[in-house]
Motif scaffolding. Sequence first.
Motif, short mmCIF file in Angstrom:
data_model
loop_
_atom_site.label_atom_id
_atom_site.label_comp_id
_atom_site.label_asym_id
_atom_site.label_seq_id
_atom_site.Cartn_x
_atom_site.Cartn_y
_atom_site.Cartn_z
N LEU A 128 0.91 -1.07 0.14
CA LEU A 128 0.52 0.04 0.33
C LEU A 128 1.15 1.65 -0.05
O LEU A 128 1.80 0.70 0.26
N ASP A 129 0.31 2.26 -0.45
CA ASP A 129 1.45 3.53 -0.21
C ASP A 129 0.91 3.93 0.82
O ASP A 129 2.46 5.02 1.14
N ARG A 130 0.35 3.40 1.64
CA ARG A 130 0.47 4.34 3.27
C ARG A 130 1.03 2.88 3.97
O ARG A 130 -0.83 2.38 4.43
N PRO A 131 1.51 1.59 4.30
CA PRO A 131 1.42 0.88 5.33
C PRO A 131 1.08 0.84 6.94
O PRO A 131 1.08 2.21 6.95
N PRO A 132 0.57 -0.01 7.13
CA PRO A 132 0.23 0.34 9.10
C PRO A 132 1.42 0.68 9.59
O PRO A 132 2.64 0.41 9.33
N GLU A 133 0.99 1.68 10.58
CA GLU A 133 1.89 1.56 12.29
C GLU A 133 1.65 0.45 12.53
O GLU A 133 2.65 0.36 14.29
N PHE A 134 0.32 -0.68 13.29
CA PHE A 134 -0.04 -0.60 13.98
C PHE A 134 -1.02 -1.82 13.27
O PHE A 134 -1.79 -1.26 11.99
N VAL A 135 -0.68 -2.81 13.58
CA VAL A 135 -1.72 -4.04 13.36
C VAL A 135 -2.89 -4.96 14.43
O VAL A 135 -2.17 -5.13 15.10
N ALA A 136 -4.17 -5.18 14.63
CA ALA A 136 -5.50 -5.32 14.94
C ALA A 136 -5.60 -6.53 14.68
O ALA A 136 -5.98 -6.69 13.55
N VAL A 137 -5.11 -7.90 15.06
CA VAL A 137 -5.94 -8.98 15.08
C VAL A 137 -7.10 -9.44 15.78
O VAL A 137 -6.93 -9.96 17.17
N LEU A 138 -8.28 -9.69 15.38
CA LEU A 138 -9.76 -9.93 15.57
C LEU A 138 -10.10 -12.08 15.15
O LEU A 138 -9.84 -11.08 13.49
N ASP A 139 -10.35 -12.41 15.72
CA ASP A 139 -10.90 -13.39 15.50
C ASP A 139 -11.98 -13.45 14.76
O ASP A 139 -12.95 -12.21 15.04
N ALA A 140 -12.79 -14.37 14.27
CA ALA A 140 -14.10 -14.29 13.27
C ALA A 140 -15.77 -13.56 14.35
O ALA A 140 -16.06 -12.81 13.89
N ASP A 141 -15.54 -14.26 15.95
CA ASP A 141 -15.89 -13.76 16.04
C ASP A 141 -16.49 -13.25 17.62
O ASP A 141 -16.64 -12.77 18.17
N CYS B 265 -1.99 -13.92 23.12
CA CYS B 265 -3.59 -14.97 22.98
C CYS B 265 -4.25 -15.09 21.60
O CYS B 265 -5.32 -15.88 21.21
N GLY B 266 -3.58 -14.49 19.92
CA GLY B 266 -3.83 -14.55 19.35
C GLY B 266 -4.62 -13.37 18.81
O GLY B 266 -4.57 -11.91 18.55
N THR B 267 -6.29 -13.23 19.13
CA THR B 267 -7.72 -12.38 18.83
C THR B 267 -7.45 -11.55 19.93
O THR B 267 -6.46 -12.04 21.23
N GLY C 139 6.08 -4.58 21.55
CA GLY C 139 5.88 -4.98 20.01
C GLY C 139 4.76 -5.48 19.89
O GLY C 139 3.38 -5.25 18.96
N LEU C 140 4.13 -5.97 21.49
CA LEU C 140 3.41 -5.96 21.23
C LEU C 140 1.69 -6.28 22.29
O LEU C 140 2.23 -6.21 23.29
N VAL C 141 0.36 -6.08 22.44
CA VAL C 141 -0.41 -5.58 23.38
C VAL C 141 -1.20 -6.16 23.49
O VAL C 141 -1.61 -6.75 22.42
N GLN C 142 -1.71 -7.35 24.26
CA GLN C 142 -2.62 -8.54 24.27
C GLN C 142 -3.83 -7.68 25.46
O GLN C 142 -4.27 -7.17 26.43
N THR C 143 -5.62 -7.94 24.83
CA THR C 143 -5.86 -7.65 26.38
C THR C 143 -6.90 -9.09 26.41
O THR C 143 -6.71 -9.91 25.04
N PRO C 144 -7.53 -9.30 27.25
CA PRO C 144 -8.14 -10.11 27.85
C PRO C 144 -9.34 -10.54 26.68
O PRO C 144 -10.34 -9.98 25.85
#
Length: 659
Positions: free
Chosen positions: A194-207, A276-278, A228-233
């Motif tokens: 992309l012309d502007r790659p992201p600075e951060f990426v969030a990952v969500l499971d489909a549900d 923990c993924g999502t 490098g990574l922030v995990q939430t419950p």
Amino acid sequence: MLLLGDYSAALAPTLVVLGLALVILPLCRRDDPVVRATLCVIASLLAWRYMAWRFTETVPDLDWTFDALVGWGFALLEATTLLSSTIAFMILTRTRNRAQEADDNAGWWRPGPAPVVDVLIATYNEEEPILERTIAGALALRHPRTRVWVLDDGQRDWLRALCERLGANYLARTDNAHAKAGNINAAFATLRALDRPPEFVAVLDADFVPHKDFLDRALALFHDPKVGLVQTPQHFFNQDPIQQNLGLGRTYPDEQRFFFDHVQPARDAWGLAFCCGTSSVMRWGALEAIGGFPVGSVTEDYLITLRLQEEGFATVYLNEPLTEGLAPEGLGEYITQRGRWCLGLMQIVRGPMGPFARNRLRLRDRIGLVDSFLFWATTYPFRLACLVTPLAYWYFGITVVNAPVAGVIAYFLPYFVAVLFAVNWVSGGLIVPVLNDVSQLLGAKEISKAVAIGIAQPRGHKFKVTAKGGDRTRVVVQWPILRPLAIVFVLTLGGLFFSPATDVVFDRDAGDGKWVILGWTIYNLVVLGVAMAVCVELPRASSAPRIMPERVLLHTTAGDGNAWLMRLTTEDAWLRGGPFLAPGDTCEVAIEGVGRVAAKVTRVEPSGSALALMPDEPQRTALLVRLHTREGAAGTTETNVGGLFTDLALRASRGWMGR
């Protein structure tokens, strides 16, 4: 009185533990490291005091008899579980709450522009209603520079159309190599171009639906460039199989609450929190440094934390309810999910990022891996061994544990009471003995199998997707899971009557240890009985989250009036009070944040009226956002002891099939 006098000296250590716990602990703060350390050390010392007694007083002489082989094998397995709990107690001596840090560093990028965040929703075979609410929630995030991407590993045309309708980006690939990790890595190639790659990426499971402040809160912790990574419950708006099938949804939390609410904050205090993924957010530069998601394990989430640590990036934990999703609704899916977690950990232990491999992990990372390995590799096999051991005594005369009652009272009981107080004081009462054993027993066979397979053959395993959704309106008996439990239950019960019924008499030298085995047997029968009840899956009501009652304006042909909105989903609502309504009437309900929604009255009772809602497309999306992105935790987060026993009694009164 004579009996009490005979055992009073043996009971003294337990009374001391009880007295200290009841007098001192109510005066202490749960986050006080001195109190936590003292409590955990006492519990660990009593555990090893008990284990020393086991090896010196209760196991047969070491020789080649069945009694010796089985007795020593069981004792060694028990000792490994104590080693696991000792490391776990060491970790629990600390805890960390980053809420204030997130408050203090909100918007750390100002006066510059907000960072670009790409939200990735990985999907494979989920149904449309599940994905619709996740996409709607992601598009409602407050962060101003957010792009939502749906990564479809199922190549479904209807999902492409749904993304176009809602306004999300859609990506699909031609194969399913490396499952979820491969799906995300394929998306990274698109983001990189992309012309502007992201600075951060969030990952969500489909549900999993993010709350509106998910990104705002998680991004605040990236003020530190080493993060490098922030995990939430993970929180769940539906009930897991144990809650659902025992009728405990109002009084007993889901099985993962202890881990997310207490273990992860404790690991974070030691710098050992893991992905923990999502519900996680990652720094794009850190992901680029490790070459994207690693693919050497079916649990790529833990592995990504280790790879980030090797490159100097920390994983931190923000213990705030910022997303909510679906717990596995079926018992089979529940067990499959945990088997996959176990298998993935075994693959990591056997791989280049293992605790004894040549890598750049810190000593604490290696200890954390050993802790996770021991949890999976000892807890569940030991649970199975606890079922089999009394059978060896009743049917074969094998004295596995030659323990007098006084010894059990003097050594086991104070250890058990101390551990129970320690974990429940730390967690606020989340560990209920029988229910905790049931949750372990249900997955023990699958997890023990995963341990053996993962250690012996760590490569070449496929990612097993946890199925979500489907028809949950019928009673379903999980016979493949229930049948072996029922067989063990019958054998355990029959063992009590085996010798009298068959005239088979064993030459046992167990003293009054038979009473210990008898108590053990009765406890096993209780655990097996409850576990079998969980195998009867009861029909589920709508999994819509609860709402607080609120005033709404009701527009009818006879006039307008206020009513109380007591229940709300995207399809229906329950009203109390307001203008008179009759079945078949049409009306409009003015719902905050949604607008005037057309509705039809389907049922009228003295307690209220049921309405079928007929929202238009924007209103349906607004309803999804309203229901799933509010602040606060979904589901039950604390144990209500009184209500728990009431609910269990009610479930028992309804019979085996829950009717």
